[in-house]
Design a protein around this motif. Structure first.
Motif, PDB file in Angstrom:
ATOM      1  N   ALA A 112       0.862  -1.178   0.000  1.00 31.96           N
ATOM      2  CA  ALA A 112       0.000   0.000   0.000  1.00 31.96           C
ATOM      3  C   ALA A 112       0.900   1.230   0.000  1.00 31.96           C
ATOM      4  CB  ALA A 112      -0.916   0.021   1.225  1.00 31.96           C
ATOM      5  N   VAL A 113       0.472   2.279  -0.671  1.00 35.08           N
ATOM      6  CA  VAL A 113       1.286   3.487  -0.744  1.00 35.08           C
ATOM      7  C   VAL A 113       1.453   4.082   0.649  1.00 35.08           C
ATOM      8  CG1 VAL A 113       1.387   5.837  -1.645  1.00 35.08           C
ATOM      9  CG2 VAL A 113       0.595   3.973  -3.101  1.00 35.08           C
ATOM     10  N   SER A 114       2.662   4.452   0.995  1.00 37.10           N
ATOM     11  CA  SER A 114       2.947   5.015   2.317  1.00 37.10           C
ATOM     12  C   SER A 114       2.276   6.361   2.504  1.00 37.10           C
ATOM     13  CB  SER A 114       4.458   5.169   2.505  1.00 37.10           C
ATOM     14  OG  SER A 114       5.095   3.914   2.466  1.00 37.10           O
ATOM     15  N   VAL A 115       1.802   6.587   3.725  1.00 34.84           N
ATOM     16  CA  VAL A 115       1.148   7.855   4.051  1.00 34.84           C
ATOM     17  C   VAL A 115       1.629   8.346   5.407  1.00 34.84           C
ATOM     18  CG1 VAL A 115      -0.915   7.450   2.669  1.00 34.84           C
ATOM     19  CG2 VAL A 115      -0.838   6.645   5.029  1.00 34.84           C
ATOM     20  N   PRO A 116       1.759   9.667   5.587  1.00 40.47           N
ATOM     21  CA  PRO A 116       2.086  10.218   6.905  1.00 40.47           C
ATOM     22  C   PRO A 116       0.912  10.032   7.860  1.00 40.47           C
ATOM     23  CG  PRO A 116       2.497  11.808   5.132  1.00 40.47           C
ATOM     24  CD  PRO A 116       1.682  10.701   4.551  1.00 40.47           C
ATOM     25  N   VAL A 117       1.206   9.683   9.098  1.00 39.26           N
ATOM     26  CA  VAL A 117       0.133   9.436  10.071  1.00 39.26           C
ATOM     27  C   VAL A 117       0.321  10.241  11.360  1.00 39.26           C
ATOM     28  CG1 VAL A 117      -0.460   7.167   9.189  1.00 39.26           C
ATOM     29  CG2 VAL A 117       1.352   7.368  10.896  1.00 39.26           C
ATOM     30  N   GLY A 118       1.190  11.230  11.344  1.00 37.95           N
ATOM     31  CA  GLY A 118       1.388  12.047  12.533  1.00 37.95           C
ATOM     32  C   GLY A 118       2.123  13.328  12.199  1.00 37.95           C
ATOM     33  N   ALA A 119       1.909  14.343  13.015  1.00 39.92           N
ATOM     34  CA  ALA A 119       2.510  15.654  12.790  1.00 39.92           C
ATOM     35  C   ALA A 119       3.793  15.803  13.603  1.00 39.92           C
ATOM     36  CB  ALA A 119       1.526  16.745  13.158  1.00 39.92           C
ATOM     37  N   VAL A 120       4.635  16.752  13.198  1.00 39.75           N
ATOM     38  CA  VAL A 120       5.862  17.044  13.957  1.00 39.75           C
ATOM     39  C   VAL A 120       5.850  18.460  14.523  1.00 39.75           C
ATOM     40  CG1 VAL A 120       7.296  15.373  12.766  1.00 39.75           C
ATOM     41  CG2 VAL A 120       7.084  17.676  11.839  1.00 39.75           C
ATOM     42  N   ILE A 121       4.957  19.316  14.044  1.00 38.95           N
ATOM     43  CA  ILE A 121       4.855  20.674  14.577  1.00 38.95           C
ATOM     44  C   ILE A 121       3.699  20.691  15.572  1.00 38.95           C
ATOM     45  CG2 ILE A 121       4.470  23.109  14.041  1.00 38.95           C
ATOM     46  CD1 ILE A 121       5.687  22.654  11.323  1.00 38.95           C
ATOM     47  N   LYS A 122       4.013  20.427  16.818  1.00 41.41           N
ATOM     48  CA  LYS A 122       2.979  20.402  17.853  1.00 41.41           C
ATOM     49  C   LYS A 122       2.573  21.805  18.275  1.00 41.41           C
ATOM     50  CE  LYS A 122       3.459  15.914  18.008  1.00 41.41           C
ATOM     51  NZ  LYS A 122       2.452  15.003  17.434  1.00 41.41           N
ATOM     52  N   ARG A 123       3.560  22.701  18.269  1.00 37.61           N
ATOM     53  CA  ARG A 123       3.327  24.109  18.608  1.00 37.61           C
ATOM     54  C   ARG A 123       3.954  24.958  17.500  1.00 37.61           C
ATOM     55  NH1 ARG A 123       6.705  24.703  23.790  1.00 37.61           N
ATOM     56  NH2 ARG A 123       8.125  23.652  22.336  1.00 37.61           N
ATOM     57  N   PRO A 124       3.427  26.130  17.233  1.00 34.58           N
ATOM     58  CA  PRO A 124       3.982  26.961  16.158  1.00 34.58           C
ATOM     59  C   PRO A 124       5.489  27.162  16.255  1.00 34.58           C
ATOM     60  CG  PRO A 124       1.885  27.865  16.852  1.00 34.58           C
ATOM     61  CD  PRO A 124       2.194  26.744  17.805  1.00 34.58           C
ATOM     62  N   GLU A 125       6.000  27.281  17.472  1.00 36.09           N
ATOM     63  CA  GLU A 125       7.440  27.523  17.622  1.00 36.09           C
ATOM     64  C   GLU A 125       8.285  26.326  17.187  1.00 36.09           C
ATOM     65  OE1 GLU A 125       5.648  27.385  21.881  1.00 36.09           O
ATOM     66  OE2 GLU A 125       5.115  28.137  19.880  1.00 36.09           O
ATOM     67  N   ASP A 126       7.680  25.150  17.062  1.00 32.54           N
ATOM     68  CA  ASP A 126       8.429  23.978  16.605  1.00 32.54           C
ATOM     69  C   ASP A 126       8.924  24.135  15.172  1.00 32.54           C
ATOM     70  OD1 ASP A 126       7.960  22.767  19.038  1.00 32.54           O
ATOM     71  OD2 ASP A 126       6.275  21.559  18.334  1.00 32.54           O
ATOM     72  N   LEU A 127       8.302  25.023  14.428  1.00 34.91           N
ATOM     73  CA  LEU A 127       8.735  25.249  13.050  1.00 34.91           C
ATOM     74  C   LEU A 127      10.200  25.649  12.995  1.00 34.91           C
ATOM     75  CD1 LEU A 127       8.266  25.622  10.013  1.00 34.91           C
ATOM     76  CD2 LEU A 127       7.359  27.907  10.512  1.00 34.91           C
ATOM     77  N   GLU A 128      10.653  26.391  13.980  1.00 32.32           N
ATOM     78  CA  GLU A 128      12.032  26.885  13.979  1.00 32.32           C
ATOM     79  C   GLU A 128      13.049  25.757  14.122  1.00 32.32           C
ATOM     80  OE1 GLU A 128      12.117  29.963  13.194  1.00 32.32           O
ATOM     81  OE2 GLU A 128       9.939  30.111  13.468  1.00 32.32           O
ATOM     82  N   GLN A 129      12.599  24.585  14.563  1.00 27.99           N
ATOM     83  CA  GLN A 129      13.521  23.467  14.757  1.00 27.99           C
ATOM     84  C   GLN A 129      13.730  22.643  13.488  1.00 27.99           C
ATOM     85  OE1 GLN A 129      14.972  23.504  17.768  1.00 27.99           O
ATOM     86  NE2 GLN A 129      13.612  25.261  18.159  1.00 27.99           N
ATOM     87  N   LEU A 130      12.948  22.914  12.462  1.00 28.83           N
ATOM     88  CA  LEU A 130      13.070  22.134  11.228  1.00 28.83           C
ATOM     89  C   LEU A 130      14.158  22.730  10.336  1.00 28.83           C
ATOM     90  CD1 LEU A 130       9.323  21.473  10.303  1.00 28.83           C
ATOM     91  CD2 LEU A 130      10.836  20.173  11.813  1.00 28.83           C
ATOM     92  N   ARG A 131      15.124  21.918   9.989  1.00 22.28           N
ATOM     93  CA  ARG A 131      16.207  22.386   9.130  1.00 22.28           C
ATOM     94  C   ARG A 131      15.835  22.172   7.670  1.00 22.28           C
ATOM     95  NH1 ARG A 131      18.551  18.104   6.901  1.00 22.28           N
ATOM     96  NH2 ARG A 131      18.396  16.075   7.931  1.00 22.28           N
ATOM     97  N   PRO A 132      16.433  22.924   6.767  1.00 17.15           N
ATOM     98  CA  PRO A 132      16.171  22.716   5.344  1.00 17.15           C
ATOM     99  C   PRO A 132      16.597  21.312   4.909  1.00 17.15           C
ATOM    100  CG  PRO A 132      17.221  24.836   5.708  1.00 17.15           C
ATOM    101  CD  PRO A 132      17.290  24.101   7.013  1.00 17.15           C
ATOM    102  N   ILE A 133      15.894  20.779   3.915  1.00 19.45           N
ATOM    103  CA  ILE A 133      16.211  19.432   3.447  1.00 19.45           C
ATOM    104  C   ILE A 133      17.461  19.433   2.568  1.00 19.45           C
ATOM    105  CG2 ILE A 133      13.801  18.668   3.519  1.00 19.45           C
ATOM    106  CD1 ILE A 133      13.797  18.986   0.426  1.00 19.45           C
ATOM    107  N   ASP A 134      18.119  18.290   2.526  1.00 19.90           N
ATOM    108  CA  ASP A 134      19.208  18.015   1.594  1.00 19.90           C
ATOM    109  C   ASP A 134      18.717  16.888   0.683  1.00 19.90           C
ATOM    110  OD1 ASP A 134      21.404  17.130   0.190  1.00 19.90           O
ATOM    111  OD2 ASP A 134      22.727  16.999   1.934  1.00 19.90           O
ATOM    112  N   PRO A 135      18.249  17.198  -0.519  1.00 23.18           N
ATOM    113  CA  PRO A 135      17.582  16.168  -1.332  1.00 23.18           C
ATOM    114  C   PRO A 135      18.483  15.016  -1.752  1.00 23.18           C
ATOM    115  CG  PRO A 135      17.959  18.164  -2.617  1.00 23.18           C
ATOM    116  CD  PRO A 135      18.279  18.500  -1.197  1.00 23.18           C
TER     117      PRO A 135
END
Length: 381
Positions: A112-135
């Motif tokens: 079956a095609v994989s799907v995301p089943v949970g979030a990582v940004i629990k609070r708005p400030e969590d956005l600052e912890q995400l680093r840019p991707i390296d493809p």
């Protein structure tokens, strides 16, 4: 690039099939006629969004082709040899490969095609912890990139190799969680603007890597970014800046542009023409009319917009037709759509399944292609 005997054999067979098809243009030339020049091709462009569908031809599971680019390429090439449609899509699990980089839990099964089943940004400030991707080094992004590079090497002279990634609204919704994202749109618009801007930057990075490796163009799947998600005003004010940023960064890198599929639900809009025109002005250049749900729309008005902005009308046949009709019924359906909607519009028109899936019957996919060759021939001169 490293290949396999099966990939090499399938690529050679595909070249032979194209040479012996009796058709004037190759699939790549046909794609360019419609998507770049808006000129009448030798026959209508047979679009096919198929992802995992042809894997049965090479006896792989969905997980196999989601995690191994060689197996994905074997599956895609086997599908082209078997059915002969005009497009090559990469990236089976389009919505999961980027979120997975930041630790989004992914539901991955064997078939079956994989799907995301949970979030990582629990609070708005969590956005600052995400680093840019390296493809090139993060997660399974390299599976997509290696698939594009290898397909371009093997069949890029005769086929358009289309890059594929999630759109900014769907990515933001996955990272934040769907219900929280909807609330944020209303209560935290400044945060949503920052989140969408961040997501746009990641998509630009991933899409540019695909283009650098030879993708003919990049298409974004953005189911959450639809007018059924928000009001037309919110779509313009909240979603559109992210699309425009992506288009500004990528549109000049490929003649066929960067395109987004985010129009689900537009048949419910009262101001359909205004919405579509704003989307086209922003840089989108493909409008997806899903049948049978959208047949009551003012198709002539949509065609006029496509002509005005050099956009392409994707006339999508619903998946049920590929599961429930007889070959004769499907042939008549394709014939009807072509006669009613493609006449004098051939340089702006493509037709194909909304999506092929495990309910699609191979004999019906073949009936679709036979009908395209039979009824889709275009006038010369």
């Amino acid at each position: 690039m490293r290949s396999t005997e099966k990939i090499d054999a399938l690529a050679e067979q595909l070249h032979q099939n194209v040479r012996n098809s009796g058709e004037y243009l190759t699939p790549l030339e046909r794609f360019n006629s419609v998507h770049i020049y808006n000129s009448v091709p030798d026959r209508l462009l047979a679009w096919a969004f198929y992802r995992e569908y042809p894997r049965y031809l090479v006896n792989y599971t969905v997980k196999d082709i989601e995690t191994d680019h060689l197996k994905e390429c074997e599956s895609l090439l086997a599908g082209l040899v078997e059915f002969g449609y005009d497009t090559v899509w990469t990236n089976v699990d389009v919505y999961s490969v980027i979120p997975e980089v930041w630790g989004c839990p992914i539901s991955m099964h064997e078939d079956a095609v994989s799907v995301p089943v949970g979030a990582v940004i629990k609070r708005p400030e969590d956005l600052e912890q995400l680093r840019p991707i390296d493809p090139y080094n993060d997660g399974r992004l390299s599976v997509v990139l290696n698939s594009i590079a290898l397909l371009r090497e093997k069949i890029g002279d005769i086929y358009p190799v289309l890059g594929h990634c999630t759109g900014p609204v769907s990515l933001a919704s996955i990272l934040r969680g769907g219900s929280k994202f909807v609330v944020d749109v209303k209560k935290r618009p400044e945060f949503v603007a920052r989140l969408l801007d961040f997501c746009a930057d990641q998509i630009i990075t991933f899409a540019k890597a695909q283009l650098d490796l030879g993708a003919t163009g990049v298409h974004m799947a953005d189911a959450a970014g639809s007018p059924s998600m928000v009001s037309p005003q919110q779509y313009e004010e909240v979603f559109m800046p992210a699309y425009m940023k992506i288009q500004k960064a990528l549109g000049h890198l490929t003649p066929s542009g960067a395109r987004w599929h985010s129009q689900s639900g537009f048949e419910t809009l009262d101001d359909l023409e205004e919405f579509l025109e704003k989307s086209l002005i922003a840089g989108n250049n493909i409008i997806h009319v899903s049948t049978p749900w959208s047949l009551k729309l003012d198709i002539v008005a949509i065609q006029n917009l496509c002509r005005k902005y050099g956009a392409v009308l994707w006339f999508g046949i619903d998946p049920a037709s590929f599961a429930n009709l007889t070959p004769e019924q499907l042939e008549l359906q394709v014939k009807e759509y072509i006669e009613k909607y493609a006449k004098d519009f051939e340089g702006y028109f493509q037709i194909g399944p909304n999506m092929l899936n495990d309910t699609s019957k191979p004999e019906l996919v073949k009936a679709y292609m036979e009908a395209m060759r039979k009824y889709g021939k275009c006038p010369v001169g």
